[in-house]
Design a protein around this motif. Structure first.
Motif, PDB file in Angstrom:
ATOM      1  N   LEU A  71       0.934  -1.382   0.005  1.00  0.00           N
ATOM      2  CA  LEU A  71      -0.310   0.239  -0.305  1.00  0.00           C
ATOM      3  C   LEU A  71       0.876   1.222  -0.196  1.00  0.00           C
ATOM      4  O   LEU A  71       0.340   2.535  -0.420  1.00  0.00           O
ATOM      5  CB  LEU A  71      -0.991   0.087   0.980  1.00  0.00           C
ATOM      6  CG  LEU A  71      -1.676  -1.596   1.257  1.00  0.00           C
ATOM      7  CD1 LEU A  71      -2.721  -1.096   3.007  1.00  0.00           C
ATOM      8  CD2 LEU A  71      -3.001  -1.321   0.292  1.00  0.00           C
ATOM      9  N   ASP A  75       0.667   3.637  -6.617  1.00  0.00           N
ATOM     10  CA  ASP A  75      -0.096   2.760  -7.821  1.00  0.00           C
ATOM     11  C   ASP A  75      -0.628   1.410  -7.993  1.00  0.00           C
ATOM     12  O   ASP A  75      -0.750   1.143  -8.445  1.00  0.00           O
ATOM     13  CB  ASP A  75       1.077   2.894  -8.985  1.00  0.00           C
ATOM     14  CG  ASP A  75       1.838   2.001  -9.236  1.00  0.00           C
ATOM     15  OD1 ASP A  75       2.188   1.745  -8.622  1.00  0.00           O
ATOM     16  OD2 ASP A  75       2.965   2.142 -10.299  1.00  0.00           O
ATOM     17  N   TRP A  76      -0.390   1.562  -6.759  1.00  0.00           N
ATOM     18  CA  TRP A  76      -1.045  -0.020  -6.282  1.00  0.00           C
ATOM     19  C   TRP A  76      -2.500  -0.482  -6.872  1.00  0.00           C
ATOM     20  O   TRP A  76      -3.088  -1.483  -7.346  1.00  0.00           O
ATOM     21  CB  TRP A  76      -0.900  -0.497  -5.171  1.00  0.00           C
ATOM     22  CG  TRP A  76      -2.130  -0.143  -3.741  1.00  0.00           C
ATOM     23  CD1 TRP A  76      -1.763   1.287  -3.463  1.00  0.00           C
ATOM     24  CD2 TRP A  76      -3.553   0.062  -3.433  1.00  0.00           C
ATOM     25  NE1 TRP A  76      -2.213   1.738  -2.321  1.00  0.00           N
ATOM     26  CE2 TRP A  76      -3.647   1.083  -2.752  1.00  0.00           C
ATOM     27  CE3 TRP A  76      -4.323  -0.916  -4.219  1.00  0.00           C
ATOM     28  CZ2 TRP A  76      -5.108   1.110  -2.287  1.00  0.00           C
ATOM     29  CZ3 TRP A  76      -5.548  -1.001  -3.705  1.00  0.00           C
ATOM     30  CH2 TRP A  76      -5.630  -0.345  -2.622  1.00  0.00           C
ATOM     31  N   PRO A  77      -3.809   0.480  -6.892  1.00  0.00           N
ATOM     32  CA  PRO A  77      -4.623   0.481  -7.502  1.00  0.00           C
ATOM     33  C   PRO A  77      -5.182   0.314  -8.700  1.00  0.00           C
ATOM     34  O   PRO A  77      -5.652  -1.229  -9.342  1.00  0.00           O
ATOM     35  CB  PRO A  77      -4.864   1.573  -6.606  1.00  0.00           C
ATOM     36  CG  PRO A  77      -4.458   2.587  -5.828  1.00  0.00           C
ATOM     37  CD  PRO A  77      -3.010   2.026  -6.204  1.00  0.00           C
ATOM     38  N   HIS A  78      -4.330   0.892  -9.765  1.00  0.00           N
ATOM     39  CA  HIS A  78      -3.165   0.341 -11.154  1.00  0.00           C
ATOM     40  C   HIS A  78      -3.176  -0.842 -11.311  1.00  0.00           C
ATOM     41  O   HIS A  78      -4.265  -1.312 -12.579  1.00  0.00           O
ATOM     42  CB  HIS A  78      -2.904   0.994 -11.866  1.00  0.00           C
ATOM     43  CG  HIS A  78      -3.462   3.058 -11.098  1.00  0.00           C
ATOM     44  ND1 HIS A  78      -4.483   3.341 -12.363  1.00  0.00           N
ATOM     45  CD2 HIS A  78      -3.305   4.244 -11.025  1.00  0.00           C
ATOM     46  CE1 HIS A  78      -4.321   4.606 -11.442  1.00  0.00           C
ATOM     47  NE2 HIS A  78      -3.345   5.714 -10.567  1.00  0.00           N
ATOM     48  N   CYS A  80      -3.833  -3.733  -9.511  1.00  0.00           N
ATOM     49  CA  CYS A  80      -4.852  -4.156  -9.213  1.00  0.00           C
ATOM     50  C   CYS A  80      -6.281  -4.401  -9.776  1.00  0.00           C
ATOM     51  O   CYS A  80      -6.263  -5.360 -10.313  1.00  0.00           O
ATOM     52  CB  CYS A  80      -5.396  -3.743  -7.844  1.00  0.00           C
ATOM     53  SG  CYS A  80      -4.714  -4.555  -6.259  1.00  0.00           S
ATOM     54  N   GLN A  81      -6.348  -3.274  -9.871  1.00  0.00           N
ATOM     55  CA  GLN A  81      -7.187  -2.707 -11.897  1.00  0.00           C
ATOM     56  C   GLN A  81      -6.677  -3.417 -12.666  1.00  0.00           C
ATOM     57  O   GLN A  81      -7.493  -4.827 -13.624  1.00  0.00           O
ATOM     58  CB  GLN A  81      -7.424  -1.802 -11.419  1.00  0.00           C
ATOM     59  CG  GLN A  81      -8.769  -1.278 -12.817  1.00  0.00           C
ATOM     60  CD  GLN A  81      -9.263   0.118 -12.614  1.00  0.00           C
ATOM     61  OE1 GLN A  81      -8.217   1.025 -12.215  1.00  0.00           O
ATOM     62  NE2 GLN A  81     -10.789   0.771 -12.323  1.00  0.00           N
ATOM     63  N   ARG A 106     -11.748   1.398  -2.130  1.00  0.00           N
ATOM     64  CA  ARG A 106     -10.600   2.121  -2.486  1.00  0.00           C
ATOM     65  C   ARG A 106     -10.126   0.522  -3.133  1.00  0.00           C
ATOM     66  O   ARG A 106     -10.356   0.504  -4.443  1.00  0.00           O
ATOM     67  CB  ARG A 106      -9.866   2.453  -2.516  1.00  0.00           C
ATOM     68  CG  ARG A 106      -9.228   3.306  -3.678  1.00  0.00           C
ATOM     69  CD  ARG A 106      -7.908   4.232  -3.137  1.00  0.00           C
ATOM     70  NE  ARG A 106      -7.149   5.167  -4.362  1.00  0.00           N
ATOM     71  CZ  ARG A 106      -5.770   5.043  -4.088  1.00  0.00           C
ATOM     72  NH1 ARG A 106      -5.430   5.408  -2.931  1.00  0.00           N
ATOM     73  NH2 ARG A 106      -5.462   5.180  -5.329  1.00  0.00           N
ATOM     74  N   ALA A 107      -9.975   0.089  -2.733  1.00  0.00           N
ATOM     75  CA  ALA A 107      -9.303  -1.759  -3.022  1.00  0.00           C
ATOM     76  C   ALA A 107     -10.530  -2.591  -3.654  1.00  0.00           C
ATOM     77  O   ALA A 107     -10.284  -2.555  -5.124  1.00  0.00           O
ATOM     78  CB  ALA A 107      -8.524  -2.882  -1.477  1.00  0.00           C
ATOM     79  N   ASP A 109     -13.150  -1.548  -5.024  1.00  0.00           N
ATOM     80  CA  ASP A 109     -12.973  -0.790  -6.645  1.00  0.00           C
ATOM     81  C   ASP A 109     -12.319  -0.686  -7.198  1.00  0.00           C
ATOM     82  O   ASP A 109     -12.798  -0.934  -8.856  1.00  0.00           O
ATOM     83  CB  ASP A 109     -13.542   0.862  -6.192  1.00  0.00           C
ATOM     84  CG  ASP A 109     -14.484   1.096  -5.296  1.00  0.00           C
ATOM     85  OD1 ASP A 109     -15.654   0.374  -5.656  1.00  0.00           O
ATOM     86  OD2 ASP A 109     -14.590   2.071  -4.945  1.00  0.00           O
ATOM     87  N   HIS A 110     -11.358  -1.370  -7.502  1.00  0.00           N
ATOM     88  CA  HIS A 110     -10.579  -1.683  -7.729  1.00  0.00           C
ATOM     89  C   HIS A 110      -9.844  -3.051  -8.166  1.00  0.00           C
ATOM     90  O   HIS A 110      -8.495  -3.554  -9.003  1.00  0.00           O
ATOM     91  CB  HIS A 110      -8.812  -0.856  -7.873  1.00  0.00           C
ATOM     92  CG  HIS A 110      -9.143   0.626  -7.927  1.00  0.00           C
ATOM     93  ND1 HIS A 110      -9.798   1.239  -6.960  1.00  0.00           N
ATOM     94  CD2 HIS A 110      -8.430   1.053  -9.044  1.00  0.00           C
ATOM     95  CE1 HIS A 110      -9.504   2.377  -7.423  1.00  0.00           C
ATOM     96  NE2 HIS A 110      -8.814   2.710  -8.984  1.00  0.00           N
TER      97      HIS A 110
END
Length: 356
Positions: A71, A75-78, A80-81, A106-107, A109-110
């Motif tokens: 975390l 850019d971890w969300p990108h 994961c997404q 947020r996690a 959502d991605h």
């Protein structure tokens, strides 16, 4: 030639552990990576997104995004997404310190479907192991994180490194995890790598303590279905309790690193298992495409071309040697310096006990 147990298995990296950063806000005493500072050669966002596509093309089914503390990579969300968009189940492995309700949403959502949080004992023990400079209790933080995950109805897993410091606490931890409605509890032995080699106070349990550990785990597994207890490759092998420890799925059938699993480091180094040390690096993603690294079985010869004749010590004469192949490759190598000898074997300990 592959060993007998692996000949009928199609090589597909179904489960991948991807250490997207070595940055970490903790200085855990048993950290195999000695994580803390971010590597200067960490993969860029574009490179990481290309890795996501390469994993999907190879048939990856589950990617556990780890660190360091993943975390801390912005850019971890990108990442994961992109994994989720390519049909890969995504779980985040975290120490819990940065996990609050907003982050969990947020996690989700991605594309993240679950979290795996580290818990290494009751409060005093966990805080002793998970050194958090400038923070409050690491134990309180991870318990709060677990509650946030469950409130969001995501899958909650807890990972515990079993040691001399927490062995007697396992029943109490089990009760806590039930209270937290934990879905899965992964228990494993720490490996003498990284910072664990620097601990002066004895930390790892001794092989002679394996029967006590196996008895405890058997009792906890048989006490009820939740949390599901996953006993990892570092524990067990060929005793009467083996089917219980393996979750009713028969017995240990050897290491699958480079066969069904893959590890990727933050700089693009590829290994058959994330726990294997640098000597087992099969290639780097900046120098060679992932598909080519995976296709080259010679890079994973410790399993794809395993040699029974190289076994030593008790492993060389064990009746289960052709299937077991000296147990967990990472544990064997980190303890003995060889993949062909492993003293952390329950069968070995019980059969070497002197007669009363």
């Amino acid at each position: 030639m592959r060993p007998i147990a692996l000949r009928a298995i199609q090589r597909v990296p179904r489960v991948v552990i991807w250490e997207i950063t070595t940055a970490c806000n903790y200085r855990c005493l048993h950290c195999e990576l000695s994580a803390g500072a971010r590597r200067g050669d960490e993969l860029s966002r574009d490179e990481a997104l290309s890795v996501c596509d390469a994993l999907a093309d190879l048939g990856c089914e589950q990617c556990n995004v780890s660190g360091g503390e993943p975390l801390l990579r912005k850019d971890w969300p990108h990442i994961c997404q992109r994994l989720a968009a390519r049909g890969i189940r995504v779980s985040l492995i975290s120490n819990g310190s940065l996990v609050d309700a907003d982050l969990v949403r947020r996690a989700a959502d991605h594309g993240v479907t679950g979290f795996a949080l580290s818990l290494d004992g009751l409060r005093a023990t966990h805080d002793r192991v998970r050194v958090w400079h400038g923070g409050d209790s690491a134990f309180d933080a991870v318990v709060a994180a677990a509650r946030h995950v469950k409130q969001a109805r995501l899958a909650l897993a807890v990972i515990t490194h079993i040691s001399r410091w927490n062995l007697a606490q396992l029943p109490a931890l089990h009760s806590l995890l039930r209270e937290l409605d934990t879905d899965m509890w992964q228990v494993q032995l720490g490996l003498p790598l990284g910072r664990l080699r620097e601990i002066e106070t004895p930390y790892m349990i001794q092989p002679t303590q394996l029967p006590e550990l196996a008895h405890l785990l058997t009792q906890l597994i048989e006490s009820g279905p939740r949390p599901l207890i996953r006993v990892t490759d570092t524990i067990g092998y060929y005793t009467a309790c083996e089917p219980v420890l393996r979750g009713g799925n028969g017995v240990w059938t050897g290491c699958y690193a480079g066969i069904l699993t893959l590890g990727i480091e933050s700089n693009g180094d590829v290994k058959g298992c994330s726990c294997l040390p640098r000597e087992f690096t099969a290639g780097n993603l900046r120098q060679r495409p992932l598909a080519e690294i995976w296709a080259d079985e010679s890079r994973f010869a410790y399993n794809t071309d395993w040699q029974e004749s190289s076994l030593t010590g008790a492993c060389a004469t064990c009746p289960y040697r052709r299937v077991c192949r000296a147990g967990c490759t990472c544990l064997a190598y980190s303890v003995t310096g060889s993949i062909y000898e492993n003293p952390y074997c329950l069968h070995r300990v019980l059969n070497m006990r002197p007669s009363p």
